[in-house]
Enzyme design. Structure first.
Site, PDB file in Angstrom:
ATOM      1  N   ASN A   9     -20.996 -23.729  45.914  1.00 35.93           N
ATOM      2  CA  ASN A   9     -21.051 -25.084  45.371  1.00 35.93           C
ATOM      3  C   ASN A   9     -20.201 -26.006  46.255  1.00 35.93           C
ATOM      4  OD1 ASN A   9     -20.160 -27.404  43.893  1.00 35.93           O
ATOM      5  ND2 ASN A   9     -20.855 -26.456  42.006  1.00 35.93           N
ATOM      6  N   HIS A  12     -17.047 -30.202  45.888  1.00 37.60           N
ATOM      7  CA  HIS A  12     -15.697 -30.685  46.194  1.00 37.60           C
ATOM      8  C   HIS A  12     -15.513 -31.087  47.645  1.00 37.60           C
ATOM      9  CE1 HIS A  12     -14.521 -30.398  42.147  1.00 37.60           C
ATOM     10  NE2 HIS A  12     -14.900 -29.135  42.070  1.00 37.60           N
ATOM     11  N   HIS A  45     -23.993 -30.288  42.068  1.00 38.14           N
ATOM     12  CA  HIS A  45     -24.125 -30.876  40.736  1.00 38.14           C
ATOM     13  C   HIS A  45     -24.223 -32.383  40.913  1.00 38.14           C
ATOM     14  CE1 HIS A  45     -22.319 -31.209  36.372  1.00 38.14           C
ATOM     15  NE2 HIS A  45     -23.446 -31.872  36.507  1.00 38.14           N
ATOM     16  N   ARG A  47     -24.085 -35.491  39.238  1.00 34.37           N
ATOM     17  CA  ARG A  47     -23.644 -35.986  37.928  1.00 34.37           C
ATOM     18  C   ARG A  47     -24.159 -37.399  37.706  1.00 34.37           C
ATOM     19  NH1 ARG A  47     -19.126 -32.694  35.924  1.00 34.37           N
ATOM     20  NH2 ARG A  47     -19.050 -34.208  34.238  1.00 34.37           N
ATOM     21  N   ARG A  51     -19.930 -38.866  40.844  1.00 36.22           N
ATOM     22  CA  ARG A  51     -18.520 -38.857  41.264  1.00 36.22           C
ATOM     23  C   ARG A  51     -18.281 -38.006  42.500  1.00 36.22           C
ATOM     24  NH1 ARG A  51     -15.757 -35.119  36.606  1.00 36.22           N
ATOM     25  NH2 ARG A  51     -16.670 -36.685  35.254  1.00 36.22           N
ATOM     26  N   GLU A  72     -27.626 -28.422  39.968  1.00 34.41           N
ATOM     27  CA  GLU A  72     -27.058 -28.452  38.614  1.00 34.41           C
ATOM     28  C   GLU A  72     -27.213 -29.855  38.083  1.00 34.41           C
ATOM     29  OE1 GLU A  72     -22.912 -27.606  37.974  1.00 34.41           O
ATOM     30  OE2 GLU A  72     -23.189 -25.719  39.006  1.00 34.41           O
ATOM     31  N   THR A 103     -17.508 -29.095  34.148  1.00 32.88           N
ATOM     32  CA  THR A 103     -18.313 -28.661  33.008  1.00 32.88           C
ATOM     33  C   THR A 103     -17.428 -27.817  32.084  1.00 32.88           C
ATOM     34  OG1 THR A 103     -20.083 -28.497  34.615  1.00 32.88           O
ATOM     35  CG2 THR A 103     -20.551 -27.661  32.428  1.00 32.88           C
ATOM     36  N   GLU A 153     -27.297 -18.988  33.130  1.00 25.25           N
ATOM     37  CA  GLU A 153     -26.051 -18.786  33.872  1.00 25.25           C
ATOM     38  C   GLU A 153     -24.955 -18.622  32.827  1.00 25.25           C
ATOM     39  OE1 GLU A 153     -25.120 -21.300  37.270  1.00 25.25           O
ATOM     40  OE2 GLU A 153     -22.978 -21.132  36.788  1.00 25.25           O
ATOM     41  N   HIS A 192     -18.285 -20.215  37.118  1.00 26.48           N
ATOM     42  CA  HIS A 192     -17.227 -21.137  36.687  1.00 26.48           C
ATOM     43  C   HIS A 192     -15.868 -20.458  36.782  1.00 26.48           C
ATOM     44  CE1 HIS A 192     -15.348 -24.651  34.996  1.00 26.48           C
ATOM     45  NE2 HIS A 192     -16.501 -25.252  35.199  1.00 26.48           N
TER      46      HIS A 192
HETATM   47  N1  PXP Z   1     -21.612 -23.075  37.414  1.00 24.56           N
HETATM   48  C1  PXP Z   1     -21.677 -24.247  36.733  1.00 24.56           C
HETATM   49  C2  PXP Z   1     -22.790 -24.413  35.775  1.00 24.56           C
HETATM   50  C3  PXP Z   1     -20.747 -25.267  36.970  1.00 24.56           C
HETATM   51  O1  PXP Z   1     -20.830 -26.418  36.288  1.00 24.56           O
HETATM   52  C4  PXP Z   1     -19.751 -25.073  37.939  1.00 24.56           C
HETATM   53  C5  PXP Z   1     -18.793 -26.176  38.248  1.00 24.56           C
HETATM   54  O2  PXP Z   1     -19.471 -27.208  38.895  1.00 24.56           O
HETATM   55  C6  PXP Z   1     -19.735 -23.844  38.629  1.00 24.56           C
HETATM   56  C7  PXP Z   1     -20.659 -22.865  38.329  1.00 24.56           C
HETATM   57  C8  PXP Z   1     -18.720 -23.555  39.682  1.00 24.56           C
HETATM   58  O3  PXP Z   1     -17.460 -23.539  39.076  1.00 24.56           O
HETATM   59  P1  PXP Z   1     -16.175 -23.550  40.006  1.00 24.56           P
HETATM   60  O4  PXP Z   1     -16.202 -24.842  40.751  1.00 24.56           O
HETATM   61  O5  PXP Z   1     -15.056 -23.470  39.021  1.00 24.56           O
HETATM   62  O6  PXP Z   1     -16.269 -22.360  40.901  1.00 24.56           O
END
Ligand code: PXP
Length: 244
Positions: A9, A12, A45, A47, A51, A72, A103, A153, A192
């Site tokens: 992901n 960030h 993601h 949003r 952001r 996402e 989330t 998920e 997550h």
């Molecule tokens: N899965 C989902 C559905 C999420 O919303 C997130 C956070 O964007 C993640 C996985 C990844 O989580 P993390 O950034 O804490 O690794």
């Protein structure tokens, strides 16, 4: 055991870029680097408030990076229309609150209202693999299957946030959730809060075919570099799969 995909992901990276309002660091470049180091997919993601990831990032990753793109998104008309236009390989439907830092939990499929089922059908009709982010709860998982999702998920946040010695009950719930997904005929993903330490026990669950990892992976890249972190995570997964 079936192989497990690591979906990186890159939200960030966009957070950092947006902090200065310019183009650096570029999430598309990060996606390319992650895939080059062995990531099996990229997650973003988009949003409602944009952001971090922006529409152009999703478009560019989808068209410029040869990988499995997982979008996402909240189940809103705007997001469903974007997904149906861009046709990523996969969509993960998540709950979204404007004020949250990330989330905060799984989607309550049982109370979601009729829009969710229609969204799942439209996305699936566009050839997108649809997953729903849920807590490891059999009723929620069966609800996701009834809506026509192909995958769930599992929300690993509570497990990953617990101190290592307190993770046992959370892990048991996740294992039961993974088994419930299989029983319901669903593919099982997880994500997550995962890091090097918490990833292994999740990767050892045979039903889990994909993990999605962002915050730790991008944060740890400050110290080890993105390719190094991706490679180390792939090793954690390979060792857990081999041992399991
Ligand atoms: N899965 C989902 C559905 C999420 O919303 C997130 C956070 O964007 C993640 C996985 C990844 O989580 P993390 O950034 O804490 O690794």
């Amino acid at each position: 055991m079936t192989p497990m995909r690591l979906s990186v992901n890159v939200d960030h990276v966009a957070t950092l870029r947006n902090a200065r309002g310019g183009a650096f660091p570029c999430p598309v470049e990060a996606a390319r680097a992650a895939v080059g180091a062995g990531a099996d997919g990229i997650t973003v993601h988009l949003r409602e408030d944009r952001r971090h990831i922006r529409d152009g990032d999703v478009e560019r990753i989808g068209s410029e990076v040869a990988t499995r793109l997982n979008l996402e998104m909240a189940a809103t008309e705007e997001m469903v229309a974007i997904a149906c236009r861009l046709r990523p390989a996969a969509c993960c439907i998540v709950p979204e609150k404007r004020q949250e830092l990330t989330t905060e939990g799984g989607l309550d499929v049982l109370r979601a209202g009729p829009f969710l089922g229609g969204a799942v059908r439209r996305l699936a009709g566009a050839g997108i693999e649809v997953s729903i982010f849920v807590e490891a709860d059999a009723a929620q998982i069966e609800g996701a299957a009834r809506l026509g999702a192909q995958a769930i998920e599992l929300h690993t946040g509570a497990y990953a946030d617990a101190p290592p010695l307190g993770r046992g009950p959370h892990l048991e719930r996740l294992r039961a959730g993974a088994a419930a997904a299989r029983a319901a005929g669903l593919l099982c993903h997880a994500g997550h809060g995962l890091d090097y330490g918490s990833l292994g026990p999740v990767a050892a669950m045979p039903e889990v075919v994909e993990v999605s990892i962002g915050h730790f992976l991008i944060g740890q890249s400050v110290f080890e570099g993105l390719p190094g972190v991706v490679k180390r995570m792939r090793r954690v997964i390979a060792e857990a799969r081999a041992a399991g």
